[in-house]
Design a protein around this motif. Structure first.
Motif, PDB file in Angstrom:
ATOM      1  N   SER A  15      36.779  41.002  50.927  1.00  0.00           N
ATOM      2  CA  SER A  15      35.899  40.404  51.932  1.00  0.00           C
ATOM      3  C   SER A  15      35.022  39.432  51.157  1.00  0.00           C
ATOM      4  O   SER A  15      34.785  39.632  49.958  1.00  0.00           O
ATOM      5  CB  SER A  15      35.039  41.448  52.657  1.00  0.00           C
ATOM      6  N   PRO A  16      34.541  38.373  51.793  1.00  0.00           N
ATOM      7  CA  PRO A  16      33.659  37.435  51.079  1.00  0.00           C
ATOM      8  C   PRO A  16      32.427  38.130  50.492  1.00  0.00           C
ATOM      9  O   PRO A  16      31.994  37.807  49.379  1.00  0.00           O
ATOM     10  CB  PRO A  16      33.268  36.420  52.154  1.00  0.00           C
ATOM     11  N   GLU A  17      31.899  39.100  51.213  1.00  0.00           N
ATOM     12  CA  GLU A  17      30.712  39.817  50.726  1.00  0.00           C
ATOM     13  C   GLU A  17      31.042  40.648  49.477  1.00  0.00           C
ATOM     14  O   GLU A  17      30.247  40.704  48.535  1.00  0.00           O
ATOM     15  CB  GLU A  17      30.150  40.726  51.832  1.00  0.00           C
ATOM     16  N   ARG A  18      32.196  41.277  49.497  1.00  0.00           N
ATOM     17  CA  ARG A  18      32.593  42.067  48.329  1.00  0.00           C
ATOM     18  C   ARG A  18      32.841  41.168  47.121  1.00  0.00           C
ATOM     19  O   ARG A  18      32.497  41.523  45.996  1.00  0.00           O
ATOM     20  CB  ARG A  18      33.837  42.897  48.639  1.00  0.00           C
ATOM     21  N   LEU A  19      33.440  40.015  47.346  1.00  0.00           N
ATOM     22  CA  LEU A  19      33.662  39.079  46.249  1.00  0.00           C
ATOM     23  C   LEU A  19      32.332  38.688  45.614  1.00  0.00           C
ATOM     24  O   LEU A  19      32.193  38.698  44.389  1.00  0.00           O
ATOM     25  CB  LEU A  19      34.407  37.834  46.740  1.00  0.00           C
ATOM     26  N   GLU A  20      31.352  38.352  46.430  1.00  0.00           N
ATOM     27  CA  GLU A  20      30.051  37.955  45.889  1.00  0.00           C
ATOM     28  C   GLU A  20      29.363  39.120  45.180  1.00  0.00           C
ATOM     29  O   GLU A  20      28.697  38.917  44.159  1.00  0.00           O
ATOM     30  CB  GLU A  20      29.166  37.366  46.992  1.00  0.00           C
ATOM     31  N   ALA A  21      29.555  40.341  45.666  1.00  0.00           N
ATOM     32  CA  ALA A  21      28.981  41.513  45.000  1.00  0.00           C
ATOM     33  C   ALA A  21      29.639  41.738  43.635  1.00  0.00           C
ATOM     34  O   ALA A  21      28.952  42.073  42.655  1.00  0.00           O
ATOM     35  CB  ALA A  21      29.136  42.746  45.882  1.00  0.00           C
ATOM     36  N   VAL A  22      30.946  41.544  43.563  1.00  0.00           N
ATOM     37  CA  VAL A  22      31.661  41.683  42.295  1.00  0.00           C
ATOM     38  C   VAL A  22      31.137  40.648  41.296  1.00  0.00           C
ATOM     39  O   VAL A  22      30.827  40.969  40.148  1.00  0.00           O
ATOM     40  CB  VAL A  22      33.190  41.525  42.505  1.00  0.00           C
ATOM     41  N   ILE A  23      31.012  39.419  41.729  1.00  0.00           N
ATOM     42  CA  ILE A  23      30.515  38.356  40.854  1.00  0.00           C
ATOM     43  C   ILE A  23      29.094  38.663  40.397  1.00  0.00           C
ATOM     44  O   ILE A  23      28.770  38.526  39.211  1.00  0.00           O
ATOM     45  CB  ILE A  23      30.608  36.986  41.563  1.00  0.00           C
ATOM     46  N   ALA A  24      28.251  39.091  41.324  1.00  0.00           N
ATOM     47  CA  ALA A  24      26.852  39.396  40.990  1.00  0.00           C
ATOM     48  C   ALA A  24      26.743  40.555  40.008  1.00  0.00           C
ATOM     49  O   ALA A  24      25.788  40.630  39.229  1.00  0.00           O
ATOM     50  CB  ALA A  24      26.069  39.712  42.262  1.00  0.00           C
ATOM     51  N   GLY A  25      27.728  41.456  40.007  1.00  0.00           N
ATOM     52  CA  GLY A  25      27.696  42.609  39.116  1.00  0.00           C
ATOM     53  C   GLY A  25      28.113  42.307  37.686  1.00  0.00           C
ATOM     54  O   GLY A  25      28.021  43.168  36.818  1.00  0.00           O
ATOM     55  N   CYS A  26      28.555  41.100  37.428  1.00  0.00           N
ATOM     56  CA  CYS A  26      29.010  40.724  36.084  1.00  0.00           C
ATOM     57  C   CYS A  26      27.881  40.088  35.285  1.00  0.00           C
ATOM     58  O   CYS A  26      27.146  39.252  35.795  1.00  0.00           O
ATOM     59  CB  CYS A  26      30.180  39.742  36.186  1.00  0.00           C
ATOM     60  N   ASN A  27      27.763  40.485  34.050  1.00  0.00           N
ATOM     61  CA  ASN A  27      26.775  39.915  33.148  1.00  0.00           C
ATOM     62  C   ASN A  27      27.401  38.693  32.474  1.00  0.00           C
ATOM     63  O   ASN A  27      28.357  38.826  31.712  1.00  0.00           O
ATOM     64  CB  ASN A  27      26.368  40.953  32.099  1.00  0.00           C
ATOM     65  N   PRO A  28      26.895  37.495  32.733  1.00  0.00           N
ATOM     66  CA  PRO A  28      27.508  36.280  32.175  1.00  0.00           C
ATOM     67  C   PRO A  28      27.448  36.187  30.652  1.00  0.00           C
ATOM     68  O   PRO A  28      28.070  35.312  30.067  1.00  0.00           O
ATOM     69  CB  PRO A  28      26.731  35.145  32.844  1.00  0.00           C
ATOM     70  N   GLU A  29      26.733  37.097  29.995  1.00  0.00           N
ATOM     71  CA  GLU A  29      26.691  37.094  28.531  1.00  0.00           C
ATOM     72  C   GLU A  29      27.971  37.664  27.926  1.00  0.00           C
ATOM     73  O   GLU A  29      28.194  37.544  26.721  1.00  0.00           O
ATOM     74  CB  GLU A  29      25.482  37.883  28.039  1.00  0.00           C
ATOM     75  N   ARG A  43      44.189  35.549  46.291  1.00  0.00           N
ATOM     76  CA  ARG A  43      43.852  34.427  47.169  1.00  0.00           C
ATOM     77  C   ARG A  43      43.261  33.303  46.329  1.00  0.00           C
ATOM     78  O   ARG A  43      42.557  33.561  45.352  1.00  0.00           O
ATOM     79  CB  ARG A  43      42.797  34.844  48.205  1.00  0.00           C
ATOM     80  N   GLN A  44      43.483  32.084  46.763  1.00  0.00           N
ATOM     81  CA  GLN A  44      42.968  30.927  46.040  1.00  0.00           C
ATOM     82  C   GLN A  44      41.439  30.907  46.014  1.00  0.00           C
ATOM     83  O   GLN A  44      40.848  30.570  44.983  1.00  0.00           O
ATOM     84  CB  GLN A  44      43.501  29.637  46.648  1.00  0.00           C
ATOM     85  N   ASP A  45      40.787  31.280  47.113  1.00  0.00           N
ATOM     86  CA  ASP A  45      39.326  31.256  47.109  1.00  0.00           C
ATOM     87  C   ASP A  45      38.751  32.265  46.113  1.00  0.00           C
ATOM     88  O   ASP A  45      37.710  32.028  45.501  1.00  0.00           O
ATOM     89  CB  ASP A  45      38.740  31.436  48.506  1.00  0.00           C
ATOM     90  N   VAL A  46      39.430  33.379  45.915  1.00  0.00           N
ATOM     91  CA  VAL A  46      38.979  34.370  44.930  1.00  0.00           C
ATOM     92  C   VAL A  46      39.108  33.794  43.524  1.00  0.00           C
ATOM     93  O   VAL A  46      38.152  33.832  42.736  1.00  0.00           O
ATOM     94  CB  VAL A  46      39.775  35.688  45.064  1.00  0.00           C
ATOM     95  N   THR A  47      40.280  33.243  43.208  1.00  0.00           N
ATOM     96  CA  THR A  47      40.464  32.712  41.851  1.00  0.00           C
ATOM     97  C   THR A  47      39.530  31.530  41.582  1.00  0.00           C
ATOM     98  O   THR A  47      39.021  31.392  40.466  1.00  0.00           O
ATOM     99  CB  THR A  47      41.930  32.331  41.586  1.00  0.00           C
ATOM    100  N   GLU A  48      39.271  30.721  42.584  1.00  0.00           N
ATOM    101  CA  GLU A  48      38.335  29.606  42.404  1.00  0.00           C
ATOM    102  C   GLU A  48      36.924  30.104  42.116  1.00  0.00           C
ATOM    103  O   GLU A  48      36.249  29.584  41.226  1.00  0.00           O
ATOM    104  CB  GLU A  48      38.344  28.708  43.639  1.00  0.00           C
ATOM    105  N   ARG A  49      36.470  31.108  42.866  1.00  0.00           N
ATOM    106  CA  ARG A  49      35.107  31.639  42.650  1.00  0.00           C
ATOM    107  C   ARG A  49      35.000  32.325  41.287  1.00  0.00           C
ATOM    108  O   ARG A  49      33.974  32.200  40.607  1.00  0.00           O
ATOM    109  CB  ARG A  49      34.714  32.629  43.761  1.00  0.00           C
ATOM    110  N   LEU A  50      36.044  33.039  40.895  1.00  0.00           N
ATOM    111  CA  LEU A  50      36.010  33.662  39.569  1.00  0.00           C
ATOM    112  C   LEU A  50      35.949  32.590  38.490  1.00  0.00           C
ATOM    113  O   LEU A  50      35.152  32.696  37.554  1.00  0.00           O
ATOM    114  CB  LEU A  50      37.230  34.567  39.372  1.00  0.00           C
ATOM    115  N   ALA A  51      36.765  31.545  38.620  1.00  0.00           N
ATOM    116  CA  ALA A  51      36.759  30.464  37.639  1.00  0.00           C
ATOM    117  C   ALA A  51      35.395  29.787  37.570  1.00  0.00           C
ATOM    118  O   ALA A  51      34.897  29.494  36.475  1.00  0.00           O
ATOM    119  CB  ALA A  51      37.857  29.449  37.968  1.00  0.00           C
TER     120      ALA A  51
END
Length: 137
Positions: A15-29, A43-51
């Motif tokens: 779900s878009p909300e779950r994707l954003e929660a997954v991203i927010a849970g990652c430490n960019p360091e 899905r392409q939107d998932v791989t684009e957001r991860l990238a």
């Protein structure tokens, strides 16, 4: 440390909300990698957001999931779980060579391949085969 791997359960669908929660849970360091186990995430939107967030997509060989190598960061990450029998199936030498070549074609700066088909000796055999291929290059 190489990468921080986040494994999500098979019942965790997109779900878009779950994707954003997954991203927010990652430490960019860190070099973060997400292992999805529900096909709805391919899905392409998932791989684009991860990238966009420099988060790796963990490519998998897992029963009933797509096996393509997906590149979202310069670091490749692949988990071989045993297929068709989860955690047990041994991959053939030809399959290991194909995987290795597929990872090379993605032109990763660095790549990790993990064998999780370790309920028998399959994971050890396959890891030694992969190591031999790497040593021969």
């Amino acid at each position: 440390m190489g990468c921080v791997l986040f494994q999500l359960p098979p019942n965790f669908s997109f779900s878009p909300e779950r994707l954003e929660a997954v991203i927010a849970g990652c430490n960019p360091e860190f070099k973060n990698v997400i292992e999805f186990r529900n096909e709805s995430w391919w899905r392409q939107d998932v791989t684009e957001r991860l990238a966009e967030n420099n988060i790796g997509f963990c490519s998998v060989n897992y029963p009933k999931l797509p096996t393509e190598i997906i590149k979202t960061t310069p670091t490749g990450y692949m988990r071989m779980h045993g297929n068709p029998r989860l955690f047990y199936s041994e991959y053939s030498k030809e399959q290991i060579e194909g995987l290795y070549n597929a990872m090379i074609r993605q032109n990763f700066d660095q790549a990790y391949i993990y064998f999780n088909n370790t309920a028998s000796t399959a994971g050890i055999i396959n890891a030694l085969q992969a190591r031999k291929i790497n040593d021969e290059l």
